[in-house]
Design an enzyme around this catalytic site. Structure first.
Site, PDB file in Angstrom:
ATOM      1  N   TYR A 394      -2.697 -22.833  39.124  1.00  0.00           N
ATOM      2  CA  TYR A 394      -3.095 -22.778  40.536  1.00  0.00           C
ATOM      3  C   TYR A 394      -2.119 -21.993  41.425  1.00  0.00           C
ATOM      4  O   TYR A 394      -1.075 -21.575  40.960  1.00  0.00           O
ATOM      5  CB  TYR A 394      -3.436 -24.140  41.103  1.00  0.00           C
ATOM      6  CG  TYR A 394      -2.387 -25.242  41.173  1.00  0.00           C
ATOM      7  CD1 TYR A 394      -1.046 -25.029  41.012  1.00  0.00           C
ATOM      8  CD2 TYR A 394      -2.816 -26.542  41.438  1.00  0.00           C
ATOM      9  CE1 TYR A 394      -0.133 -26.069  41.106  1.00  0.00           C
ATOM     10  CE2 TYR A 394      -1.911 -27.589  41.542  1.00  0.00           C
ATOM     11  CZ  TYR A 394      -0.572 -27.339  41.382  1.00  0.00           C
ATOM     12  OH  TYR A 394       0.310 -28.359  41.486  1.00  0.00           O
ATOM     13  N   GLU A 395      -2.566 -21.799  42.655  1.00  0.00           N
ATOM     14  CA  GLU A 395      -1.825 -20.960  43.613  1.00  0.00           C
ATOM     15  C   GLU A 395      -1.645 -19.552  43.056  1.00  0.00           C
ATOM     16  O   GLU A 395      -0.623 -18.901  43.236  1.00  0.00           O
ATOM     17  CB  GLU A 395      -0.467 -21.593  43.925  1.00  0.00           C
ATOM     18  CG  GLU A 395      -0.228 -21.856  45.391  1.00  0.00           C
ATOM     19  CD  GLU A 395      -1.094 -22.993  45.916  1.00  0.00           C
ATOM     20  OE1 GLU A 395      -1.842 -23.587  45.130  1.00  0.00           O
ATOM     21  OE2 GLU A 395      -1.031 -23.273  47.128  1.00  0.00           O
ATOM     22  N   GLY A 396      -2.690 -19.084  42.381  1.00  0.00           N
ATOM     23  CA  GLY A 396      -2.614 -17.804  41.680  1.00  0.00           C
ATOM     24  C   GLY A 396      -2.156 -18.034  40.257  1.00  0.00           C
ATOM     25  O   GLY A 396      -1.065 -18.566  40.034  1.00  0.00           O
TER      26      GLY A 396
END
Lengths: 410, 248
Positions: A394-396
């Site tokens: 997550y978060e890229g």
């Protein structure tokens, strides 16, 4: 900021850029914040994390107790009831929470980093008065960008916002996914495409707009709660928008400018997730070190066997490397917002890439050092191992981080 | 309104492993904290201010390394931070420390001084009574609770048969024990106040040390414990507790 030439050679190192002496010493305030959070996390999160993790219970009771520390308002100005701290302090707080409980760390990270910070940066005076004062007290914030077909490819949003005929509100329709704090939150920063925007249907992210949505708004429903591999005490849900009525005054920033708001927010919170990964690695390492001193084979603590000492040395070194990168990225973010330095996208992506991979690798080694004991729930490394994986997603994803890094090099 | 002073001392964390090398203490990898009993003194001082107004000054004696514990006290809510230091004070003995502190307390014009009953490093317990003696002030030790009067304090102290409530008029020194007053924890607002706080550094006269540490030595290592497993070993454990340990 670090500057590279096209042959990949550093032409300006970060600290030289602002003419400061290099100083790696933690300030007294950073130490005080670390000690405060560590003491609180060990006392308040440790006793309940096993139960919350097993049963996917969100840390709502713990959040209420946490409010006494005043840390829920660190990205909110004092005039709205917050207490801002510097970005390295924010990283330290998240690191120390994740060292004990990665679920609580992401719960916190999304609240301060993605929700409060985004409203602080882009909100109107009225929005700040109305929402930041609540978020700095006891309300929980969330951020909702992803959809079934729009994760890494965030511009591919399909949620639509249509302006009412009288111009007083938007009607939002669609299904949002992977919303951290989805059920626990009261206030959401949510993205949808405004159908009446001139770029809608023309450009890929045409019409993307940020909205502040309250849980109690008509047409807003919290949907399915995901049954996850890790960070199980953080609730991840779908949000169903069925003619959800959002007043026009709840548009955050300008109509059609939501994509850059979304990307900026992720740049900022990426450092938080890197700090979470750092904390997971640190927690797993400490558990492995303790176990290696207590567990004996062939009449010797396993921590004295050469093979295990080699693992521990590598783990400690990788963690220290991640820590340097996370704090440096936090410092770069501070320089960007306080001193007008260039954006910290490169530092944030490098820190997230390194810390995420380190968390996964260190947690895996920690399980290996524990042997069979690492494979059962009586020891915390089993949880750290499951929690670490999400920091690579997550978060890229790690792949997106590499994309960002590569684009900054050429 | 009372001028309240609280004495704080920087000591190694009580969980830290202290090593001795070459007859000297090796504190290079040790975390330092406010001495635990001093936390009760800070709590008493803050409650005194909350009840009767006034100001609370945290006072320590030491080099600039001690600024951190003063800031820790600031984060809890004290008003002023004062550090007492002179060149050449690295090896002050208790006599010197008490003289210097007494002089500073007199200069600060304080009405009441709170301190921990003993410090976690030396465990001597002499500072509170020693300072009171030099100032000629009333003193009480091992207080587990205090209540606040217009011109003095009442303290709960242990006696051979229970507890006694004793009254002290200003000026006085109260040495605090762990008791009913749970020390508060800092919050981020307090820490940010501490960040902005300024430590005032003052100096005083202190007599030349007459007691010198010749060398340090670690305590004897504890013998390894014995481990028994399974219900079948219960009689053996009972025998060991009775005959070897002598505890049952």
């Amino acid at each position: 900021m670090t500057k590279w030439n096209k042959r990949g050679i550093i032409i300006q190192a970060p600290f030289a850029a602002i003419g400061e002496e290099m100083n790696f010493a933690e300030t007294d305030e950073h130490s005080m914040i670390r000690e405060m959070v560590r003491e609180w996390a060990e006392a308040e999160l440790t006793p309940t994390i096993e139960h919350r993790d097993a049963n996917q219970i969100a840390p709502i009771e713990e959040w209420a107790a946490f409010a006494e520390l005043g840390l829920q308002g660190i990205t909110i100005a004092e005039e709205y009831g917050g207490m801002p701290v510097d970005d390295i302090s924010e990283a330290i707080i998240i690191e120390e929470l994740a060292r004990v409980d990665a679920s609580f760390a992401v719960f916190y990270c999304v609240h301060v980093g993605l929700c409060c910070k985004t409203i602080s940066l882009h909100g109107t005076e009225e929005q700040k008065q109305k929402y930041l004062t609540q978020l700095g007290a006891d309300k929980v914030g969330a951020y909702s960008l992803s959809e079934a077909g729009a994760g890494t490819d965030a511009a591919a949003l399909s949620c639509k916002a249509t302006l009412s005929e009288d111009g007083t509100h938007y009607k939002l329709n669609g299904l949002k996914m992977w919303v951290t704090n989805g059920a626990s939150a009261d206030i959401y920063v949510l993205f949808a495409k405004v159908t009446g925007h001139p770029d809608y249907g023309v450009k890929k992210h045409g019409g993307v707009t940020a909205f502040i949505v309250e849980k109690t708004f008509e047409g807003f429903t919290v949907g399915k709660k995901e049954d996850k591999l890790g960070i199980r005490s953080s609730d991840t849900c779908t949000l169903e928008l069925n003619d959800c009525i959002v007043p026009v005054e709840n548009v955050l920033g300008k109509v059609g400018k939501g994509f850059s708001i979304a990307m900026n927010a992720l740049d900022n919170s990426r450092i938080g997730i890197a700090a979470q990964a750092l904390g997971i690695a640190q927690g797993a390492f400490e558990a492995a070190l303790k176990f290696s001193r207590e567990r004996e084979t062939f009449g010797t603590p396993i921590g004295r066997h050469q093979m295990i000492t080699s693992y521990l040395a590598d783990m400690a070194t990788e963690i220290e490397c991640s820590r340097m990168m996370v704090y440096k990225a936090a410092w770069a973010k501070e320089q960007h917002y306080e001193n007008g330095a260039p954006r910290h996208s490169l530092e944030a992506s490098m820190a997230k890439l390194k810390a995420g991979d380190t968390a996964m690798w260190v947690a895996e080694r920690a399980v290996q050092i524990h042997g069979g004991y690492g494979f059962v729930k009586e020891f915390p490394v089993e949880r750290f191992f499951r929690d670490a994986k999400i920091t690579q997603i997550y978060e890229g994803t790690q792949e997106v981080q590499k994309l960002v890094i590569a684009r900054n090099l050429t | 309104m009372p001028n309240i002073v609280v004495l704080v001392k920087r000591v190694p964390d009580t969980n830290a492993k202290i090593t001795v090398s070459g007859g000297s203490l090796d504190l290079s990898a040790v975390k330092f904290v406010i001495s635990p009993f001093d936390e009760y003194a800070i709590e008493a001082a803050l409650r005194h201010k909350e009840a009767n107004g006034g100001t609370v000054t945290a006072l320590t004696l030491g080099s600039d390394a001690c600024d951190k514990v003063l800031k820790d006290a600031k984060a809890l809510g004290v008003d002023n931070l004062v550090r007492l230091w002179n060149q050449g004070w690295e090896n002050l003995d208790s006599n010197g420390v008490q003289s210097a502190l007494a002089s500073a307390i007199g200069d600060l014009g304080s009405d009441v001084v709170y301190c921990g009953k003993s410090a976690a490093d030396s465990n001597a317990g002499s500072t509170g009574p020693g300072v009171a003696e030099r100032l000629g002030w009333t003193s009480v030790s091992n207080a587990s609770a205090v209540s606040f009067e217009e011109a003095g304090v009442e303290a709960m102290i242990p006696t051979s048969s229970g507890q006694a409530r004793v009254g002290l008029n200003f000026p006085c020194v109260v040495s605090m024990d762990k008791g009913e007053m749970e020390p508060r924890r800092p919050n981020v607002r307090g820490i940010m106040m501490a960040k902005r706080a300024v430590v005032e550094v003052i100096s005083a006269e202190a007599p030349t040390p007459t007691v010198n540490v010749v060398r340090y030595s670690p305590p004897a290592e504890k013998p390894p414990g014995k481990t028994y497993e399974g219900a079948g070993n219960v009689p053996t454990v009972v025998q060991a507790l009775r005959n070897e340990a002598g505890v049952i």
